[in-house]
Every structure is written in C-alpha cells, then in structure tokens.
Design a protein around this motif. Structure first.
Motif, PDB file in Angstrom:
ATOM      1  N   ASN A  24       0.406  -1.050   0.108  1.00  0.00           N
ATOM      2  CA  ASN A  24       0.133   0.322  -0.207  1.00  0.00           C
ATOM      3  C   ASN A  24       0.943   1.823  -0.108  1.00  0.00           C
ATOM      4  N   VAL A  82       1.524   4.634   0.542  1.00  0.00           N
ATOM      5  CA  VAL A  82       1.273   5.800   2.365  1.00  0.00           C
ATOM      6  C   VAL A  82       0.767   7.439   1.239  1.00  0.00           C
ATOM      7  N   THR A  83       0.054   8.522   1.997  1.00  0.00           N
ATOM      8  CA  THR A  83      -1.179   9.524   1.116  1.00  0.00           C
ATOM      9  C   THR A  83      -0.879  10.098   2.294  1.00  0.00           C
ATOM     10  N   THR A  96      -3.350   8.971   4.664  1.00  0.00           N
ATOM     11  CA  THR A  96      -3.619   7.958   4.851  1.00  0.00           C
ATOM     12  C   THR A  96      -3.787   7.536   5.943  1.00  0.00           C
ATOM     13  N   VAL A 110      -4.211   2.528   9.111  1.00  0.00           N
ATOM     14  CA  VAL A 110      -3.814   2.008   7.586  1.00  0.00           C
ATOM     15  C   VAL A 110      -2.338   1.711   8.139  1.00  0.00           C
ATOM     16  N   ASN A 115       3.934  12.060   5.205  1.00  0.00           N
ATOM     17  CA  ASN A 115       2.738  11.722   6.370  1.00  0.00           C
ATOM     18  C   ASN A 115       3.351  11.865   7.403  1.00  0.00           C
TER      19      ASN A 115
END
Length: 140
Positions: free
Chosen positions: A71, A73-74, A77, A81, A115
């Motif tokens: 997955n 990362v944003t 997020t 998660v 993030n």
C-alpha cells in the motif's frame, strides 16, 4: 548472488507471503505487484514462502519491510492503515525471520514528509532507515 559474493536485499510486502497460491495472481493484480514474463515456480504459486525467506536470511541476505499489503502512503492515509502497513508488517517479519528489521520502504518509494503520522510511527516502531526512490533517509 552468492556465486559472485553479493548480498541480496529483499523488500517484502509481508501479507503477500500468506496469500493462498490460488489467490496470489489476483492479489498481485489488485496490489500493484507486477509479475515477470515467465514464472519461476510450478503451479499457481508466485510468492516466496516464509520458509524460503528464512533460508535466504540464513544464507546472509538482508530483508526490509515493504508494507504489509503493498500500500502507498498519502498525506491522508488513516492511522489504522498506517499501523497495519508499518507496525504489523515489522512484527510479522521479525517473528517469521527471527531477526530485527530496521529498514522500511513504501510502495512507490515515498520519502519522509509525505505523512507526519507515518514518519512518527516508523520511528516509534524502531525502523532506523527509510528507503525512497531517491535516497536512504535516517529515521533514528
């Protein structure tokens, strides 16, 4: 690698190693895990097993966490998660390999600063380095 004296670095999305063989291709397609043109394993299996990973580690190669589910990362997020991708993947890899894992790499090679919660969680989990697409960043 061993024939020429090189140490391999294996960045594993830990969750992929537990996906049943018959589901691995669809899992790969849904998690941006791109497959080679030719398969190395007979049958449906395409992922390493934990037994194979332990054998590779025993022979002196290095392992790093590449999330749990592959997955990205944003900035948005969610914390739950992040916990699964950072803390759970580290715990799973350390339990399976019997060794401390100090290196992490996000999908798409995100660097520190994407993030802030993820950055803090990586440090608190005990990761020392974050590999990105452009550099290795020291976390500790």
């Amino acid at each position: 690698l061993e024939e020429y004296g090189f140490t391999g670095w294996f960045f594993l999305p830990t969750g992929f190693l537990t996906v049943p063989a018959e589901e691995q291709r669809s899992y790969a397609a849904n998690h941006e895990l791109y497959l080679p043109e030719t398969d190395e394993y007979p049958g449906e299996r395409i992922a390493l097993t934990w037994d194979e990973a332990r054998e590779i580690a025993r022979r002196g190669h290095a392992f790093a966490c590449h999330t749990r589910t592959h997955n990205a990362v944003t900035p948005n997020t969610p914390g739950a998660v992040l916990h699964d991708e950072i803390v759970a993947s580290k715990a799973e890899m350390e339990a399976e390999l019997g060794a401390v894992v100090e290196i992490f790499c996000w999908l798409e090679g995100a660097a520190i600063g994407v993030n802030a919660e993820a950055d803090a969680m990586l440090r608190n989990a005990g990761f020392r380095y974050l590999f990105s697409n452009f550099k290795i960043q020291k976390l500790q």
